[in-house]
Design a protein around this motif. Sequence first.
Motif, PDB file in Angstrom:
ATOM      1  N   SER A 294       9.773   7.081  11.801  1.00  0.00           N
ATOM      2  CA  SER A 294       8.848   8.111  12.255  1.00  0.00           C
ATOM      3  C   SER A 294       8.880   9.269  11.266  1.00  0.00           C
ATOM      4  CB  SER A 294       9.235   8.591  13.659  1.00  0.00           C
ATOM      5  OG  SER A 294      10.476   9.292  13.603  1.00  0.00           O
ATOM      6  N   HIS A 295       7.990  10.258  11.489  1.00  0.00           N
ATOM      7  CA  HIS A 295       7.945  11.398  10.576  1.00  0.00           C
ATOM      8  C   HIS A 295       9.270  12.155  10.578  1.00  0.00           C
ATOM      9  CE1 HIS A 295       6.194  14.732   8.318  1.00  0.00           C
ATOM     10  NE2 HIS A 295       6.739  15.547   9.199  1.00  0.00           N
ATOM     11  N   ASP A 296       9.831  12.374  11.758  1.00  0.00           N
ATOM     12  CA  ASP A 296      11.102  13.111  11.836  1.00  0.00           C
ATOM     13  C   ASP A 296      12.242  12.288  11.261  1.00  0.00           C
ATOM     14  OD1 ASP A 296       9.773  15.213  13.032  1.00  0.00           O
ATOM     15  OD2 ASP A 296      10.197  14.520  15.078  1.00  0.00           O
ATOM     16  N   GLU A 297      12.230  10.974  11.518  1.00  0.00           N
ATOM     17  CA  GLU A 297      13.296  10.126  10.986  1.00  0.00           C
ATOM     18  C   GLU A 297      13.258  10.081   9.466  1.00  0.00           C
ATOM     19  OE1 GLU A 297      13.557   7.049  14.806  1.00  0.00           O
ATOM     20  OE2 GLU A 297      12.440   6.522  12.998  1.00  0.00           O
ATOM     21  N   ALA A 298      12.058  10.082   8.909  1.00  0.00           N
ATOM     22  CA  ALA A 298      11.950  10.082   7.448  1.00  0.00           C
ATOM     23  C   ALA A 298      12.558  11.338   6.862  1.00  0.00           C
ATOM     24  CB  ALA A 298      10.485   9.944   7.039  1.00  0.00           C
TER      25      ALA A 298
ATOM     26  N   HIS B  23       0.860  -1.192   0.000  1.00  0.00           N
ATOM     27  CA  HIS B  23       0.000   0.000   0.000  1.00  0.00           C
ATOM     28  C   HIS B  23       0.892   1.236   0.000  1.00  0.00           C
ATOM     29  CE1 HIS B  23      -4.214   1.547   0.908  1.00  0.00           C
ATOM     30  NE2 HIS B  23      -3.467   2.615   0.693  1.00  0.00           N
ATOM     31  N   VAL B  24       0.976   1.864  -1.154  1.00  0.00           N
ATOM     32  CA  VAL B  24       1.838   3.026  -1.342  1.00  0.00           C
ATOM     33  C   VAL B  24       1.040   4.083  -2.091  1.00  0.00           C
ATOM     34  CG1 VAL B  24       3.978   3.880  -2.357  1.00  0.00           C
ATOM     35  CG2 VAL B  24       3.890   1.581  -1.403  1.00  0.00           C
ATOM     36  N   TRP B  25       1.256   5.343  -1.731  1.00  0.00           N
ATOM     37  CA  TRP B  25       0.580   6.446  -2.413  1.00  0.00           C
ATOM     38  C   TRP B  25       1.486   7.009  -3.502  1.00  0.00           C
ATOM     39  CZ3 TRP B  25      -4.415   8.036  -1.508  1.00  0.00           C
ATOM     40  CH2 TRP B  25      -5.050   7.438  -0.426  1.00  0.00           C
ATOM     41  N   GLU B  26       0.906   7.212  -4.671  1.00  0.00           N
ATOM     42  CA  GLU B  26       1.659   7.784  -5.781  1.00  0.00           C
ATOM     43  C   GLU B  26       2.180   9.165  -5.389  1.00  0.00           C
ATOM     44  OE1 GLU B  26       1.085   8.108 -10.617  1.00  0.00           O
ATOM     45  OE2 GLU B  26      -0.605   8.583  -9.311  1.00  0.00           O
ATOM     46  N   ASP B  27       3.411   9.459  -5.809  1.00  0.00           N
ATOM     47  CA  ASP B  27       4.090  10.722  -5.489  1.00  0.00           C
ATOM     48  C   ASP B  27       4.483  10.813  -4.020  1.00  0.00           C
ATOM     49  OD1 ASP B  27       3.721  11.437  -8.126  1.00  0.00           O
ATOM     50  OD2 ASP B  27       1.898  12.578  -7.724  1.00  0.00           O
ATOM     51  N   HIS B  28       4.287   9.737  -3.264  1.00  0.00           N
ATOM     52  CA  HIS B  28       4.709   9.734  -1.864  1.00  0.00           C
ATOM     53  C   HIS B  28       5.693   8.592  -1.609  1.00  0.00           C
ATOM     54  CE1 HIS B  28       2.151  12.900  -0.062  1.00  0.00           C
ATOM     55  NE2 HIS B  28       1.406  12.646  -1.111  1.00  0.00           N
ATOM     56  N   PHE B  29       6.438   8.214  -2.630  1.00  0.00           N
ATOM     57  CA  PHE B  29       7.553   7.289  -2.454  1.00  0.00           C
ATOM     58  C   PHE B  29       8.706   7.792  -3.320  1.00  0.00           C
ATOM     59  CE2 PHE B  29       5.632   5.630  -6.286  1.00  0.00           C
ATOM     60  CZ  PHE B  29       6.705   5.196  -7.051  1.00  0.00           C
TER      61      PHE B  29
ATOM     62  N   TRP C 111      17.452   1.784  -3.073  1.00  0.00           N
ATOM     63  CA  TRP C 111      16.717   2.185  -1.875  1.00  0.00           C
ATOM     64  C   TRP C 111      15.345   2.715  -2.260  1.00  0.00           C
ATOM     65  CZ3 TRP C 111      18.993   1.219   2.786  1.00  0.00           C
ATOM     66  CH2 TRP C 111      20.365   0.955   2.768  1.00  0.00           C
ATOM     67  N   ILE C 112      14.352   2.355  -1.456  1.00  0.00           N
ATOM     68  CA  ILE C 112      12.989   2.866  -1.639  1.00  0.00           C
ATOM     69  C   ILE C 112      12.534   3.442  -0.298  1.00  0.00           C
ATOM     70  CG2 ILE C 112      10.596   2.322  -2.232  1.00  0.00           C
ATOM     71  CD1 ILE C 112      11.620  -0.083  -3.790  1.00  0.00           C
ATOM     72  N   ARG C 113      12.072   4.686  -0.330  1.00  0.00           N
ATOM     73  CA  ARG C 113      11.522   5.292   0.885  1.00  0.00           C
ATOM     74  C   ARG C 113      10.090   5.723   0.620  1.00  0.00           C
ATOM     75  NH1 ARG C 113      10.147   9.865   3.047  1.00  0.00           N
ATOM     76  NH2 ARG C 113      10.901  11.155   1.326  1.00  0.00           N
ATOM     77  N   THR C 114       9.191   5.301   1.499  1.00  0.00           N
ATOM     78  CA  THR C 114       7.796   5.720   1.412  1.00  0.00           C
ATOM     79  C   THR C 114       7.502   6.684   2.554  1.00  0.00           C
ATOM     80  OG1 THR C 114       6.955   3.914   2.782  1.00  0.00           O
ATOM     81  CG2 THR C 114       7.169   3.500   0.413  1.00  0.00           C
ATOM     82  N   SER C 115       6.497   7.527   2.357  1.00  0.00           N
ATOM     83  CA  SER C 115       6.148   8.507   3.384  1.00  0.00           C
ATOM     84  C   SER C 115       4.992   7.995   4.223  1.00  0.00           C
ATOM     85  CB  SER C 115       5.774   9.838   2.727  1.00  0.00           C
ATOM     86  OG  SER C 115       4.486   9.751   2.153  1.00  0.00           O
ATOM     87  N   SER C 116       4.632   8.782   5.215  1.00  0.00           N
ATOM     88  CA  SER C 116       3.509   8.429   6.094  1.00  0.00           C
ATOM     89  C   SER C 116       2.219   9.087   5.636  1.00  0.00           C
ATOM     90  CB  SER C 116       3.832   8.845   7.532  1.00  0.00           C
ATOM     91  OG  SER C 116       4.149  10.231   7.589  1.00  0.00           O
ATOM     92  N   HIS C 117       2.064   9.330   4.351  1.00  0.00           N
ATOM     93  CA  HIS C 117       0.855   9.962   3.824  1.00  0.00           C
ATOM     94  C   HIS C 117      -0.370   9.092   4.112  1.00  0.00           C
ATOM     95  CE1 HIS C 117      -1.682  12.283   1.125  1.00  0.00           C
ATOM     96  NE2 HIS C 117      -2.051  11.160   0.547  1.00  0.00           N
ATOM     97  N   ALA C 118      -1.477   9.749   4.477  1.00  0.00           N
ATOM     98  CA  ALA C 118      -2.766   9.085   4.734  1.00  0.00           C
ATOM     99  C   ALA C 118      -2.655   8.033   5.831  1.00  0.00           C
ATOM    100  CB  ALA C 118      -3.308   8.460   3.451  1.00  0.00           C
ATOM    101  N   GLY C 119      -1.786   8.281   6.808  1.00  0.00           N
ATOM    102  CA  GLY C 119      -1.701   7.383   7.949  1.00  0.00           C
ATOM    103  C   GLY C 119      -0.891   6.127   7.720  1.00  0.00           C
ATOM    104  N   GLN C 120      -0.286   5.966   6.537  1.00  0.00           N
ATOM    105  CA  GLN C 120       0.516   4.781   6.289  1.00  0.00           C
ATOM    106  C   GLN C 120       1.867   4.888   7.000  1.00  0.00           C
ATOM    107  OE1 GLN C 120      -0.676   2.042   4.522  1.00  0.00           O
ATOM    108  NE2 GLN C 120      -2.536   3.247   4.761  1.00  0.00           N
TER     109      GLN C 120
END
Length: 764
Positions: free
Chosen positions: A136-140, A97-103, A111-120
Amino acid sequence: MSLLGWLLLAALGVWLLWWSRRAFGLLKAGKREAGQAASAAAPAAATKRPSSLQHHLAAAAPEVGPRDVEFRAQGERGMGGPVYGDLLCADGIYLPHVWEDHFHTSFDGRWIRTSSHAGQVARLVDRKTRRCWLLSHDEAAVVTAEYGRLPRWNLAEGAAAEDGQNALSDEDFDSWLGEHVSNSAQELVAALDLWIPPDCMPDASRMLPPTLPQPPRDAAVKLSLQRHLPPSLRTLRHPMQALEAPVWQLYFDDAAQPWGVPHQPCIQWRGDGQALALMGMLLSEGEDGREQLAVWSQTYGWQHWSGNMPEDRKPWSLMVDMPEPQDPDAPAAPAALEWDGEVLVQRMLIDTPELERLHDGRSLSCTVSDIENAVAHTRDGRVLLRPQPRTPLFWRRELKHPERWRAHSVPVAGTALEWTLTEAAADVHGATAGYQLQWAGQKFPNTWELEHVVVRGRWAVLLPSGAVPRHGGVRYVQIWDGEQLQRVDLPGAVVRLRPTPSDARHGARVQALVLVGCVPDKLVEACTGTWRWPVQEASPGPLGQIDNSAVYEWRDIAQDEHGFWRLQPRWRETHQVQHPCADGDYVWRFAPGGDELWWWGGIHQGANNYWSPEEPRIQGVSVTSGGAVLCGTGPCAVPQPEGKGWAVLELAARSNDDAHHWLLHWLRPDAREVRTLELRAGMPLLLGWDASGLHWRDGDRPRTQVAEGEAAAATRHTVAGNAWDQAKVERLTEGARGLWMRKQDQRYTQVLLQRDDWPWENSH
């Protein structure tokens, strides 16, 4: 040296520099490919696997280049904001479950990094070592700042990257992560040919086989289950479905059968042990397989019914009534499958038709979820909601005649009605199959539709077969009470039926959805009341046009005090002040001076099936018994104490930060005029009108407008009689058939005159 010579020398230098960089790049690419092939297999052997899937898992080494990362959209584009989907890498690493434009991926794809968008959950994934970190948000944000220095697939320690930045080595980056990321690394879990983050894997309890029902003593075969997985998860559109909703293949005496059952199987043995029924999927249909009824018997082998009902082209459907898991102490729910001797009984539910919360509307849909419906009204007209009843139906499957469709209702006056399919549905929109109907051996004449409603176990509301609604349809229903059929005529072709919640204070009733006309799509605004629509006659010509939509409305059929079923008017009688959120139409009787008010139509602010009972209704029509009309009003009305008209409210504009803009109208039929004042309020509630003026209070004032220590509900206002002298005045002019209307309302005359339930004998 001449200028031409200098230019030739510069061109030669540029050419030599380009060839040297190209040769270095080719050499570096060759080393990278060789390094990848040498290091790819090592992490595979160390990766932990779920013990219950060991014989299915593949530990294949990466076979791909660094940039093979595919985002597969699952949401709908064009609706605003990003869509969600999944990430599938060519080496099998999968993020569900990944949001487009948020990885983000590193330039080499490792390396792949995903964000915490929409509570993910935000993640960092290392494809080379098949590890991931939860961030976490700060670690990201910290990881993003160092993204240019992340280790490459193969890069000598301390070497400079092509972009000029110094890339960290694997060891240095692991140390950096230990200092800046609180969670330790997690190894990706192998599932078939995918590698998935461990926190995305389903609970291990789903890997255990479900419990099978106890077979009869003389069962013909021994049942067992084995986990069924497809050959590959990479080829599936929804790979996680095979893990989260496992399918278990059925075995007879260790022989594989073509059917799979879900984690909570529905299997019923026949009493003699020579047959069993189940709801399962044909494994040969793969990911697209859907659950259907299958029966195995010692005599006939496997039989199955792919559909829940014969082909119909009307907007309705049947669903299998599968019991939900319940508390062990709760009463047992009815079984979806039961045996009645040699006949299998399959319990079904008729779906529930829904219409937008308009007086009538175009948007017709059907749902199988639980919804609420009105059972009664409070004194001020607000609706009381109760769960919508549902109508069960029972297919009776005869193994000797699998082609026969026969159904029973719940008992009506002690005996079930029986439907037997005799006529297939015509290939026409809205057509339905025809059934022979009988009760206790008594056959009914002609043919009938399968849809019906049983009311309190005493009456059955039935639909005769006939022309499709768009070609005229059947404009009546029949009520069977165990002795005779009673016909109830309706103002339009009957499309659907639905039960209504029962209330001890009201008699038995049911609702019929009728087709009353059509409307050009381009002339309809979804946020306006239906009295604005130029409704045309419901004839095949206008209904057949592509840009026209059918218009429907619900009509109540109820039993009167003498036991006769009758079509009910769409309004109810009242002598109370109606709340702005009042539901339904009403007629105010017993007003001073003998005048009466009829309010109908209008919509809620949320004009759909999920409206809130606290939303005001707007855009209705107020009509007095003398013919004075005011369009665009809400349901709140108060009579003038001397019989000189009515005070009614209109919501002119909503405000998010301030009080809403309301119009307070004084409709004066005797003077043939309308006087209008402006109000600022959240929810003005009219309290009454006496010699001192019209009293109202604000039932929903914004917090910013309430002074400290002041109770908003206690604030009372009075519109004095002399305030109306400063009001805006509009004249009423006489129109067709004695209606008195404002100039801007006269275009709706024909819509008003089409109403078939005027509350006065001398209707206009």
